[in-house]
Design an enzyme around this catalytic site. Structure first.
Site, mmCIF file in Angstrom:
data_model
loop_
_atom_site.group_PDB
_atom_site.id
_atom_site.type_symbol
_atom_site.label_atom_id
_atom_site.label_comp_id
_atom_site.label_asym_id
_atom_site.label_seq_id
_atom_site.Cartn_x
_atom_site.Cartn_y
_atom_site.Cartn_z
ATOM 1 N N SER A 153 2.790 -2.400 6.287
ATOM 2 C CA SER A 153 2.079 -2.974 5.181
ATOM 3 C C SER A 153 2.094 -4.607 5.738
ATOM 4 O O SER A 153 1.164 -4.614 6.682
ATOM 5 C CB SER A 153 3.433 -3.100 3.978
ATOM 6 O OG SER A 153 2.754 -3.866 2.971
ATOM 7 N N HIS A 210 -0.977 -0.519 3.711
ATOM 8 C CA HIS A 210 -1.423 -0.982 2.534
ATOM 9 C C HIS A 210 -2.652 -1.848 2.552
ATOM 10 O O HIS A 210 -2.387 -2.913 3.323
ATOM 11 C CB HIS A 210 -0.040 -1.534 1.859
ATOM 12 C CG HIS A 210 0.945 -0.716 1.516
ATOM 13 N ND1 HIS A 210 2.448 -1.134 1.697
ATOM 14 C CD2 HIS A 210 1.110 0.515 1.274
ATOM 15 C CE1 HIS A 210 2.945 -0.073 1.433
ATOM 16 N NE2 HIS A 210 2.468 1.031 1.565
ATOM 17 N N ASP A 224 8.738 0.943 0.402
ATOM 18 C CA ASP A 224 7.893 1.965 0.563
ATOM 19 C C ASP A 224 8.257 2.649 1.858
ATOM 20 O O ASP A 224 8.258 2.049 2.955
ATOM 21 C CB ASP A 224 6.359 1.953 0.389
ATOM 22 C CG ASP A 224 5.566 2.989 0.388
ATOM 23 O OD1 ASP A 224 6.009 3.883 -0.300
ATOM 24 O OD2 ASP A 224 4.351 2.994 0.774
#
EC number: 3.1.1.61
Length: 201
Positions: free
Chosen positions: A21, A48, A141
């Site tokens: 991310s 992401h 995540d």
């Protein structure tokens, strides 16, 4: 020393799944740049991204690695030595036959694509033949997903939080107790190469 990875020599690794991310582009460039075109497995990537913009991530990564890099496509069959990047606003999943699915299903932890969904699909499709890698990022995540990979006998690598731009995702993965290797970013490619080659000897 970390525990030896799961599986046996008769079961070579068949896939690498990577989650990143915030700060992840640098992490992915370092990881993929350390792998060569003869990599005997495909690489599936969730990074992401802002869903409102077209992404050039595949082009950026493709300039920094010998591997072929592309945005994943619906019903595509994965091939060794190729990196498949989840498109913005699509979950990336893989089936037991190595076919990719792109999904607009519900957000997971407010995210789409979700590392958890990718890792869970990899665990279900490949079991002990899967390697999951969690790089820099905020939030948690990937933590549920690495648990799934480990429970099916796969191997989990987390970037050492001290070498990560953002520590949230690797620390959440480590908090599950499912991580086999905690490594500085620069050491991860060599360990990946060793894992996928070691099980083919």
């Amino acid at each position: 020393m970390p525990p030896p990875p799961s599986g046996t020599a008769s079961e070579p690794y068949a896939v690498i799944a990577v989650a990143a991310s915030a700060g992840g582009i640098h992490g992915l460039v370092t990881l993929l740049g350390g792998l060569d075109a003869e990599l005997p497995v495909p690489v599936l990537v969730v990074q992401h991204l802002d869903p409102r913009h077209r992404t050039v991530l595949a082009e950026i990564l493709g300039r920094r690695t010998e591997l072929t890099v592309k945005l994943a496509e619906q019903d595509e069959e994965v091939r060794p030595g190729t990196v498949y990047v989840a498109p913005p606003d699509r979950h990336l999943l893989v089936g037991v036959d190595g076919t990719l699915t792109l999904s607009r299903s519900e957000l997971v932890h407010f995210l789409r694509p979700s590392a958890d969904l990718l890792f869970e699909s990899v665990a279900g499709a490949y079991g002990p033949r899967a390697v999951a890698i969690v790089l820099t990022g905020t939030g948690n995540d990937g933590a549920m997903g690495v648990d799934a990979v480990k429970s099916r006998g796969g191997t989990v690598i987390a970037q050492d939080p001290h070498s990560a731009e953002f520590r949230g995702m690797p620390e959440a993965a480590m908090g599950t107790g499912a991580v086999d290797f905690v490594l500085p970013l620069e050491e991860i490619p060599a360990v990946v190469r060793g894992l996928v080659e070691m099980k083919r000897q």
